[in-house]
Scaffold this active site. Sequence first.
Site, PDB file in Angstrom:
ATOM      1  N   GLU A  40       0.868  -1.181   0.000  1.00  0.00           N
ATOM      2  CA  GLU A  40       0.000   0.000   0.000  1.00  0.00           C
ATOM      3  C   GLU A  40       0.901   1.226   0.000  1.00  0.00           C
ATOM      4  OE1 GLU A  40      -2.489   2.420   3.379  1.00  0.00           O
ATOM      5  OE2 GLU A  40      -2.615   0.221   3.410  1.00  0.00           O
ATOM      6  N   ARG A  44       0.840  10.229   1.166  1.00  0.00           N
ATOM      7  CA  ARG A  44       1.355  11.199   2.124  1.00  0.00           C
ATOM      8  C   ARG A  44       2.469  12.042   1.523  1.00  0.00           C
ATOM      9  NH1 ARG A  44       1.978   7.239   7.444  1.00  0.00           N
ATOM     10  NH2 ARG A  44      -0.174   6.479   7.451  1.00  0.00           N
ATOM     11  N   LYS A 128     -10.678  -1.406   7.255  1.00  0.00           N
ATOM     12  CA  LYS A 128      -9.422  -1.146   7.949  1.00  0.00           C
ATOM     13  C   LYS A 128      -9.742  -0.716   9.379  1.00  0.00           C
ATOM     14  CE  LYS A 128      -5.440   2.026   7.715  1.00  0.00           C
ATOM     15  NZ  LYS A 128      -4.700   2.964   6.841  1.00  0.00           N
TER      16      LYS A 128
END
Length: 211
Positions: A40, A44, A128
């Site tokens: 993943e 950011r 998640k």
Amino acid sequence: MNMIEQIAREKIVPVVKLERVEDALPLAEALSAGGINVMEITFRTAAAAGAIAAIAKEFPDIILGAGTVLTLEQLDAAAAAGSTFMVSPGFNPKITEAAIEKGFPIVPGVITPAEVEQAMNYGLRNLKFFPASIAGGIPMLKTFNTVYPMVSFMPTGGLNNDNFIDYLACPNVIACGGSWMVAPQLISEGNFAEITRLSREAREKIDASGF
């Protein structure tokens, strides 16, 4: 086999923060050499879309996700770059709806029963759990399982080489997200051999546990 089934088979999802696109391919090679074929890449940094595109082109067998997707623009960029699933840190109805409309597999973040039920209303059953370690951890996941046995989770946040197997032992955990094998310092130093070693160590623990 659908995307979630593939992730569940892998059992572990490295959560990657890349500052430079040129580190993407060496990283993918290092993870693959360690027996991990999913990752993943988080939005950011500005390098996320470029890194996803580079890996999607050269490593088509890697299950490639986009993480920390917070805006519709990032969602579109992730899909265009070639990611095959997306993860968001929280439950955002607008992002969720857009992903579903595009047919883009999404694993949104939840932390409360209310958020779990909101996600269920969208037909989602794989979520998640973030930030896992400070949101109740394993006891919280076990509690969720008594109320929502039809929902599975990918806990992320505070997981490491010492505790991720304990999370995997929970009946409602399909895979664990973590960054210890892809620490930003290892990537910035070009220490891809250590990334391979840590990845192999995690894979061996999974295999030895029989998951």
